[in-house]
Design a protein around this motif. Structure first.
Motif, PDB file in Angstrom:
ATOM      1  N   SER A 442      22.138   0.688   1.346  1.00 41.74           N
ATOM      2  CA  SER A 442      21.528   1.981   1.052  1.00 41.74           C
ATOM      3  C   SER A 442      21.087   2.098  -0.403  1.00 41.74           C
ATOM      4  N   THR A 443      21.425   1.081  -1.207  1.00 44.83           N
ATOM      5  CA  THR A 443      21.139   1.214  -2.634  1.00 44.83           C
ATOM      6  C   THR A 443      19.641   1.118  -2.929  1.00 44.83           C
ATOM      7  N   GLN A 444      18.921   0.387  -2.098  1.00 45.04           N
ATOM      8  CA  GLN A 444      17.505   0.190  -2.403  1.00 45.04           C
ATOM      9  C   GLN A 444      16.623   1.140  -1.613  1.00 45.04           C
ATOM     10  N   GLU A 445      17.081   2.330  -1.448  1.00 47.24           N
ATOM     11  CA  GLU A 445      16.340   3.335  -0.699  1.00 47.24           C
ATOM     12  C   GLU A 445      15.896   2.810   0.662  1.00 47.24           C
ATOM     13  N   ASN A 446      16.736   1.918   1.207  1.00 48.61           N
ATOM     14  CA  ASN A 446      16.490   1.438   2.573  1.00 48.61           C
ATOM     15  C   ASN A 446      15.162   0.742   2.794  1.00 48.61           C
ATOM     16  N   LYS A 447      14.688   0.025   1.785  1.00 53.98           N
ATOM     17  CA  LYS A 447      13.484  -0.762   2.013  1.00 53.98           C
ATOM     18  C   LYS A 447      13.784  -1.966   2.893  1.00 53.98           C
ATOM     19  N   TRP A 448      15.001  -2.454   2.751  1.00 52.96           N
ATOM     20  CA  TRP A 448      15.413  -3.584   3.573  1.00 52.96           C
ATOM     21  C   TRP A 448      16.279  -3.076   4.725  1.00 52.96           C
ATOM     22  N   VAL A 449      15.845  -3.311   5.931  1.00 48.13           N
ATOM     23  CA  VAL A 449      16.603  -2.855   7.091  1.00 48.13           C
ATOM     24  C   VAL A 449      17.149  -4.075   7.835  1.00 48.13           C
ATOM     25  N   ARG A 450      18.405  -3.958   8.245  1.00 45.44           N
ATOM     26  CA  ARG A 450      19.028  -5.102   8.912  1.00 45.44           C
ATOM     27  C   ARG A 450      18.994  -4.979  10.433  1.00 45.44           C
ATOM     28  N   GLY A 451      19.009  -6.129  11.081  1.00 48.08           N
ATOM     29  CA  GLY A 451      19.076  -6.130  12.535  1.00 48.08           C
ATOM     30  C   GLY A 451      19.650  -7.444  13.034  1.00 48.08           C
ATOM     31  N   ARG A 452      20.095  -7.423  14.280  1.00 44.12           N
ATOM     32  CA  ARG A 452      20.640  -8.644  14.885  1.00 44.12           C
ATOM     33  C   ARG A 452      19.962  -8.921  16.211  1.00 44.12           C
ATOM     34  N   VAL A 653      14.676  -6.921   6.972  1.00 40.62           N
ATOM     35  CA  VAL A 653      13.223  -6.821   6.955  1.00 40.62           C
ATOM     36  C   VAL A 653      12.825  -5.747   5.949  1.00 40.62           C
ATOM     37  N   ASN A 654      11.845  -6.065   5.114  1.00 41.25           N
ATOM     38  CA  ASN A 654      11.361  -5.096   4.141  1.00 41.25           C
ATOM     39  C   ASN A 654      10.264  -4.256   4.780  1.00 41.25           C
ATOM     40  N   VAL A 655      10.512  -2.956   4.879  1.00 42.52           N
ATOM     41  CA  VAL A 655       9.578  -2.103   5.617  1.00 42.52           C
ATOM     42  C   VAL A 655       8.262  -1.897   4.861  1.00 42.52           C
ATOM     43  N   GLU A 656       8.283  -2.186   3.570  1.00 41.43           N
ATOM     44  CA  GLU A 656       7.057  -1.987   2.793  1.00 41.43           C
ATOM     45  C   GLU A 656       6.174  -3.226   2.741  1.00 41.43           C
ATOM     46  N   THR A 657       6.810  -4.382   2.593  1.00 40.07           N
ATOM     47  CA  THR A 657       6.025  -5.615   2.452  1.00 40.07           C
ATOM     48  C   THR A 657       6.030  -6.472   3.717  1.00 40.07           C
ATOM     49  N   GLY A 658       6.923  -6.169   4.641  1.00 43.22           N
ATOM     50  CA  GLY A 658       7.008  -6.966   5.864  1.00 43.22           C
ATOM     51  C   GLY A 658       7.773  -8.263   5.696  1.00 43.22           C
ATOM     52  N   GLN A 659       8.339  -8.481   4.509  1.00 46.72           N
ATOM     53  CA  GLN A 659       9.082  -9.725   4.300  1.00 46.72           C
ATOM     54  C   GLN A 659      10.325  -9.775   5.178  1.00 46.72           C
ATOM     55  N   VAL A 660      10.624 -10.965   5.666  1.00 44.00           N
ATOM     56  CA  VAL A 660      11.804 -11.152   6.507  1.00 44.00           C
ATOM     57  C   VAL A 660      12.755 -12.087   5.769  1.00 44.00           C
ATOM     58  N   ARG A 661      13.988 -11.653   5.625  1.00 39.75           N
ATOM     59  CA  ARG A 661      15.011 -12.502   5.023  1.00 39.75           C
ATOM     60  C   ARG A 661      16.040 -12.794   6.112  1.00 39.75           C
ATOM     61  N   VAL A 779       4.380  -8.696  10.511  1.00 38.80           N
ATOM     62  CA  VAL A 779       5.403  -7.650  10.602  1.00 38.80           C
ATOM     63  C   VAL A 779       4.798  -6.301  10.217  1.00 38.80           C
ATOM     64  N   LEU A 780       4.036  -6.296   9.126  1.00 35.17           N
ATOM     65  CA  LEU A 780       3.417  -5.034   8.688  1.00 35.17           C
ATOM     66  C   LEU A 780       2.433  -4.507   9.728  1.00 35.17           C
ATOM     67  N   GLU A 781       1.655  -5.431  10.302  1.00 37.50           N
ATOM     68  CA  GLU A 781       0.702  -5.022  11.344  1.00 37.50           C
ATOM     69  C   GLU A 781       1.425  -4.371  12.518  1.00 37.50           C
ATOM     70  N   ALA A 782       2.535  -4.998  12.927  1.00 36.50           N
ATOM     71  CA  ALA A 782       3.297  -4.448  14.050  1.00 36.50           C
ATOM     72  C   ALA A 782       3.883  -3.083  13.701  1.00 36.50           C
ATOM     73  N   LEU A 783       4.317  -2.936  12.464  1.00 40.15           N
ATOM     74  CA  LEU A 783       4.856  -1.649  12.024  1.00 40.15           C
ATOM     75  C   LEU A 783       3.786  -0.567  12.075  1.00 40.15           C
ATOM     76  N   GLN A 784       2.617  -0.959  11.625  1.00 38.05           N
ATOM     77  CA  GLN A 784       1.477  -0.042  11.627  1.00 38.05           C
ATOM     78  C   GLN A 784       1.206   0.444  13.058  1.00 38.05           C
ATOM     79  N   LYS A 785       1.198  -0.539  13.972  1.00 39.05           N
ATOM     80  CA  LYS A 785       0.935  -0.221  15.379  1.00 39.05           C
ATOM     81  C   LYS A 785       1.986   0.749  15.912  1.00 39.05           C
ATOM     82  N   LEU A 786       3.242   0.465  15.568  1.00 39.04           N
ATOM     83  CA  LEU A 786       4.340   1.309  16.033  1.00 39.04           C
ATOM     84  C   LEU A 786       4.175   2.738  15.520  1.00 39.04           C
TER      85      LEU A 786
END
Lengths: 789, 166, 301
Positions: A442-452, A653-661, A779-786
């Motif tokens: 939560s420290t980074q204003e939730n730009k990075w969201v986790r999932g499994r 996943v970074n919701v702003e840049t679409g980067q996946v870690r 990832v960003l394209e898919a987010l846009q679509k969503l």
């Protein structure tokens, strides 16, 4: 049997190296830099070869003028297509003859005293081309009317569609009829890109003319016999005159199946009558040798109310490039990958390998199955999600059970689908629908969201080619092992050593593994299928076991008289021949040998009268065939067995840049019995990291028919900063016909990684990405679509 | 036609003084492999991407494929061939840790990884995981997933520290 | 036409070792000579036949241009650092003049993106003179407002701003870069943000910022923003800077201004796995991060 002898025999049995994390037998060579790779082979008077390549994706070769190059001092040989026997359509020619079918195909090759002289010679060779129409999209290439039929090859006569190199059909039940009765039908299209093995050692060959008119070739190849027999075809030379040697491989992963390149090197050596070294650059390795087949796969499923899949239809198109190489053959893996996990009563599949103007597709670690697993495991997640079912539960509901039959009629035995899923879920909890239980940053204003996310797959095993071995027992009790085993890093030298040592109850240092000394050599050992398809541990392991047992029999026969015990009651272990029922009746192996001086010298040599204690073994799994109309097996199964594997990935996943870690992956694999658990784990971790590269960043990109990112700056394999924490879990479900119960470990863990990552991204953000690699942009394209919906 | 001008270069390779002649276009990689036989120096890319050609120049890692030979005049060059230790079988602690930790599969990146680890540990005997990753970041490994390599360097650091304490 | 392409083999015959700036620029007179600095790209490009025919290589190691020091005349307001063009990344990043100083934090970040093998040989001068937009270091140097000291036959030693250099790098092909100068003042800080596909890979897009806050009002007193890997050469975002100057650096203001940035940059070039559209979308995000980081650092001082 007396109790003491039973105890004693138990003691004998305990001296085993099976399950021991023995240090790799080649590790000292490797940490001291002494391991010899093909690139390190240097011969006296060796020439250096370079290849001139076609700049067009498709062109007619009008003329080749080599006259100026021939006059350069130091140029010793030049070869063109005319120097080779004509190949069949589907075989990659060594050098293009009248037409080049892909960009960077070899057109002419030069060998000269120095590398720079060869380079200069290439500049002085003039080739006139007539550029021709080309196609790189397999869907266009295979559609009648879309493109001139013969743009790549005239199709095999039995297929109606243009440019189709192979079409495999599976018809079980009636899928289209069942769809009408299903509660839900879900159809999705999935694609994968062209990925490179990127083994660190580029493709290299050294050839030396032999005194008998034959040729010796040091090859970056998966197997010396493969190279030997293929070269025989390419050179029009008797296979017995070709000696192929495979030293240590600087990575392999299915690459280096480039016998057509070996042929150029061999031909230059024969023509110049001097040794020749041909080293492909990284760029050439990426653009002119085979890579993983790109694919377009449509999966359509019919599901009933309870969440059972009742019908599945798959249309899988593989971009095969300009020639078959091994491609038309390995594409059967699409079927094995598709039928080995889930139990679906109505199953239809059409699988095509299509010719295009790209370099020929080649096997890569889990070939074709990687692409199929991607499609199916993405689809499984999609269905579970639409049904609102837990992804693991949904998979378990549809999974093939032990003893059931798959869609091509093979009995599923020694599988662990449930077990591997259980293991990964208990190691890392899945969150099912929603990611609420993962601690979010939560420290980074939730730009990075986790999932499994989870995925389940199974890998077939190879059959159909013979594997031979020979062992020789020495007076000292040491055992020489002669076998064409190829060490590409997986640790097979160590595995084979552990198997033979365990069979004889002796320490690993008493095994003299000859390939460790000489490299693998077609003229020194019996046949083998090489390293491909995770075959060596099981196939060669069984062959060395049979060879060992035959050597033991010879010793038992010889000892039988001396001990007064029938030979069938005798066994050999720990340097002794002993009675299985009475261990006190035994003799030392050395007692079976005679000693005599070698003429003139003081040293004494040991020998046996008559036959030496040499045992031979052959392991050959006879494969059946697929019925061309129904796809059911005829005359036996295709895959001797299957290996279950499951993984759960955790990503950010970074919701702003679409980067996946990719943060963490738990990977379970059924390895039968782990001969060396650390080596088996190494294969799992290595596979996962390689598959993660393919999932997130790797793809060779074509523009105007040519690859535009054939270098390390633009084709990015994972660096030390990019790899996730991987937790390997060995699931041991012994294989009855495996050496000490072993299955293989080199490839299966390639399969679940990419879909598990993709499913984790869905868990995090609710988006679906159906195309590999999962780039930030996708990832960003898919987010846009969503968001738009 | 090609020029034949040679340049004389002197440097110390693994403790031995060398006088060689090279072309202006030659890189240290070419010289080490073609003229001096230090075959532990590997090649994996077309220049400066994969790191398997790393050598130590005056104690610091460089890509030998990017280093013109004429530039190393008067320098000290180390390759894996020069690494000797007092451990078992003359292995250095780093080599030993790589061998026992399964920190190599195909072994093609191993010489470079070991040299980079050595350069790190000589400057920083007690590195953090991030420092190890930074030190090795210029070498790619396609087999192991890097984790065993990082572990091997941690262990080697510990072994070296213990030795200096004694 | 084909015959003209002859002899692309990289085959230089000479290494020249000038010992004065004058000698050095004279070697650059002929069209077939090239300076070799850290050589992170010259040989590789030449061997791939991507450079004009090179016959003479110019070794600049004898020119005494490897140093990093403070300028002699320092005011309390402005501190100037002088870095010889031949100084390696490693020498800069380990210098006490750079370490721990917020005004050079971005510089250090950019330097440390390269692996040790590059840091040990790559030079500050080489990274600038390559004049490509995908190298990390020049982006930060641009943002720092670096002054470049060139030596040319005509003008001898002379100073130019990095801004004018990047306007037309080709103008300086026959000049010798000898020194980079950057100055810092209290309340200033820099930052560097890089988006890449592989952590040690080339940037898909990157931004660098240097910000000076007003000591009393804490408004943005001065700001320089530079983007890399987006356009052919590194580009300064004057318009965004203008909009932010003398504003209070609140997150809202920064975000709002950054959102405009995408429309202000033209000629964005795609890279292999990132289209122009994608780069446009991430530009404001990287910019925002660079600015807020620099502001934070400047505030902490």
């Amino acid at each position: 049997m007396s109790s003491t002898s039973q105890e004693q025999n138990l003691l004998f049995k305990e001296k085993t190296l099976v399950g021991v994390p023995l240090q790799k037998v080649d590790s000292i060579l490797k940490v001291t830099g002494k391991a010899l790779y093909t690139k390190d082979v240097r011969l006296p008077d060796m020439l250096h070869a370079k290849i001139k390549r076609c700049p067009y994706p498709h062109a007619r070769i009008l003329s080749i003028d080599t006259s100026k190059a021939e006059q350069i001092p130091g140029v010793r040989a030049i070869v063109t297509g005319k120097d080779f026997p004509v190949q069949q359509n589907e075989d990659t020619p060594a050098v293009a003859f009248s037409e080049a079918l892909y960009a960077n195909q070899a057109v002419v090759a030069v060998a000269a005293d120095q590398r720079r002289t060869s380079e200069l010679a290439l500049e002085m060779i003039f080739v006139e081309y007539e550029p021709l129409p080309w196609v790189t999209d397999p869907e266009i290439a295979m559609t009648p009317g879309k493109t001139p039929t013969k743009i790549v090859h005239p199709s095999e006569t039995w297929y109606e569609d243009p440019n189709v190199g192979r079409h495999i059909k599976i018809r079980k039940g009636d899928a289209s009829a069942s769809f009408k009765e299903c509660d839900r039908v879900i159809e999705e299209k999935y694609t994968t890109g062209m990925v490179s093995h990127f083994q660190l050692e580029p493709v290299t060959f050294v050839a030396q003319p032999d005194p008998d008119g034959g040729v010796s070739v040091w090859a970056t190849s998966s197997g010396p016999h493969k190279t030997q027999y293929e070269l025989s075809r390419y050179l029009g030379m008797d296979a017995d005159k070709i000696r192929a040697k495979v030293p240590f491989l600087g990575g392999w992963f299915g690459s280096k199946e480039e016998c057509h390149v070996a042929a150029i090197c061999a031909k230059l050596a024969l023509k110049a009558d001097r040794p020749v070294k041909l080293e492909l650059s990284r760029e050439e390795t990426l653009t002119a040798t085979g890579q993983r087949h790109p694919s377009v796969i449509t999966v359509k499923d019919g599901i009933n109310k309870g969440g059972k899949i009742v019908a599945r239809q798959i249309r899988a198109i593989f971009n095969g490039g300009a020639y078959s190489s091994l491609g038309n053959n390995v594409v059967i893996n699409a079927v094995l990958g598709a039928v080995s996990v889930y139990d679906i009563p109505n199953f239809h599949m059409d699988c095509y390998r299509v010719y295009t103007n790209e370099q020929p597709g080649t096997p890569m670690r889990g070939p074709i199955g990687f692409q199929i697993a991607w499609a199916i495991e993405c689809q499984m997640e999609r269905i579970a999600n639409e049904l609102g079912m837990d992804p693991v539960e949904f998979r378990l509901k549809n999974v093939l059970k032990e003893g059931s039959e798959n869609a091509i009629g093979e009995l599923m035995e020694s599988i662990s689908h449930d077990k591997v899923l259980e293991q990964v879920t208990s190691a890392m909890k899945l969150n099912g629908q929603g990611k609420s239980s993962i601690p979010q940053d939560s420290t980074q204003e939730n730009k990075w969201v986790r999932g499994r996310g989870v995925a389940l797959s199974a890998k077939w095993a190879p059959g159909g080619s013979p594997h031979q071995a020979m062992v020789r027992v020495k007076e000292s009790g040491k055992v020489e092992v002669w076998v064409d085993v190829v060490e590409n890093g997986q640790g097979i030298y160590t595995g084979i050593t552990q198997i033979v040592a365990s069979e004889f109850g002796i320490p690993s240092t008493d095994i003299l593994l000859m390939p460790l000394v000489f490299g693998s050599d077609s003229s020194m050992s019996g046949l083998s299928g090489g390293a491909s398809a995770s075959r060596q541990l099981v196939n060669l392991g069984n062959a060395v076991l049979e060879a060992s047992s035959n050597a033991k029999k010879l010793m038992a026969e010889r000892a039988s008289k001396k001990l007064g015990v029938p030979s069938h009651d005798l066994d050999v272990r720990e340097g002794r021949v002993f009675s299985k029922t009475d261990f006190r009746r035994s003799l030392k192996i050395s007692e079976l040998f005679l000693r005599a001086p070698i003429v003139g010298y003081r040293t004494v040599a040991s020998f046996t009268e008559g036959v030496e204690f040499v045992g031979y073994g052959t392991f050959y799994f006879r494969q059946g065939k697929l019925d061309p109309e129904t796809g059911m097996t005829i005359g036996g199964r295709i895959s001797p067995f299957y290996m279950s594997t499951a993984q759960i990935a955790e990503v950010s996943v970074n919701v702003e840049t679409g980067q996946v870690r990719v943060e963490k992956i738990v990977a379970a694999a059924d390895v039968g019995v782990a001969i060396n658990p650390d080596l088996a784990k190494g294969q799992i971790v290595g596979s996962v990291c390689m598959a993660m590269g393919a999932a997130t960043s790797e793809e060779l990109v074509f523009k105007d028919g040519k690859i535009i990112n054939a270098n390390l700056a633009d084709y990015e394999i994972p660096s030390i900063f990019d790899v996730p924490l991987v937790i390997p879990i060995l699931v041991e479900n012994p294989l009855q016909n495996g050496p000490f119960g072993a299955k293989s470990a080199g490839e299966p863990s390639m399969f679940p990684t990419a879909p598990a990552i993709r499913n984790a991204i869905h868990d995090a953000l609710g988006i679906w990405v159906n195309d590999l690699p999962i780039t930030s942009e996708r990832v960003l394209e898919a987010l846009q679509k969503l968001r738009e919906n | 036609m090609l020029n034949e001008t040679r340049i004389k270069v002197r440097f110390i390779l693994n403790g031995e003084s060398r006088n060689i002649e090279c072309m202006a276009a030659d890189t240290l990689f070419d010289t080490l492999r073609d003229s001096l036989g230090t075959m532990s120096v590997k090649q994996g890319c077309d220049f400066g991407g994969c790191g398997v050609c790393s050598v130590l120049l005056d104690g610091r890692p460089v890509y030998s494929c990017l280093m013109p030979t004429w530039k190393v005049e008067g320098s000290k060059i180390e390759t894996l061939e020069g690494l000797k230790g007092k451990e078992l079988m003359n292995l250095d602690a780093i080599q030993q840790a790589f061998a026992t930790n399964f920190a190599q599969q195909c072994g093609y990146c191993t010489p470079a990884m070991i040299l980079n680890a050595k350069a790190l540990l000589e400057r920083n005997p007690n590195p953090s995981v991030d420092q190890i990753k930074d030190a090795l970041s210029g070498v790619l490994c396609r087999c192991t997933g890097y984790m065993p390599i990082v572990e091997a360097v941690m262990q080697a650091a510990m072994m070296r520290r213990k030795k200096t304490q004694v | 036409m084909r015959d003209l392409e002859l002899n692309m083999v990289f085959d230089p015959s000479e290494v020249l070792r000038p010992s004065s700036f004058q000698d050095a620029v004279e070697t650059l007179d002929s069209s077939d000579s090239k300076i070799v600095a850290g050589n992170t790209s010259l040989y590789s490009l030449a061997r791939k036949g991507r450079l004009e025919n090179i016959k003479k290589l110019v070794d600049i190691s004898k020119l005494g241009i490897s140093y990093i020091k403070e300028a002699e005349s320092q005011t309390s307001e402005e501190k100037k650092i002088l870095v010889g063009a031949g100084t390696t990344f490693q020498e800069i990043t380990s210098s006490s003049l750079i370490n721990g100083r917020p005004e050079y934090a971005g510089l250090k970040e950019a330097l440390n993106k390269s692996p040790p093998q590059i840091r040990n040989v790559a030079t500050i001068g080489g990274s600038i003179c390559s004049a490509v937009s995908f190298y990390d270091l020049p982006i930060v140097l641009f943002a720092l407002g670096t002054t470049l000291k060139f030596f040319s036959k005509k003008e001898g030693e002379h100073l130019i701003t990095i801004d004018s250099f990047f306007q037309n790098p080709a103008l300086y092909g026959k000049s010798l870069l000898i020194e980079c100068q950057f100055s810092s003042s209290p309340n200033s800080a820099s930052s560097f943000v890089k988006l890449c596909r592989r952590m040690s890979g080339y940037a898909v897009a990157m931004t660098a910022a240097r910000i000076k806050l007003d000591r009393t009002s804490r408004e943005i007193d001065d700001i320089r923003l530079v983007i890399g890997a987006m356009t052919k050469t590194p580009q300064r975002l004057n318009q965004v800077e203008e909009e932010l100057r003398h504003k209070e650096p609140s997150i809202e203001t920064i975000t709002r201004m950054c959102e405009k940035s995408a429309d202000l940059v033209h000629d964005i070039i795609p890279s292999v796995h990132a289209s122009t559209a994608y780069k446009k979308r991430v530009l404001p995000i990287l910019l925002r991060e660079a600015i807020t980081t620099a502001v934070e650092r400047a505030t902490e001082r």
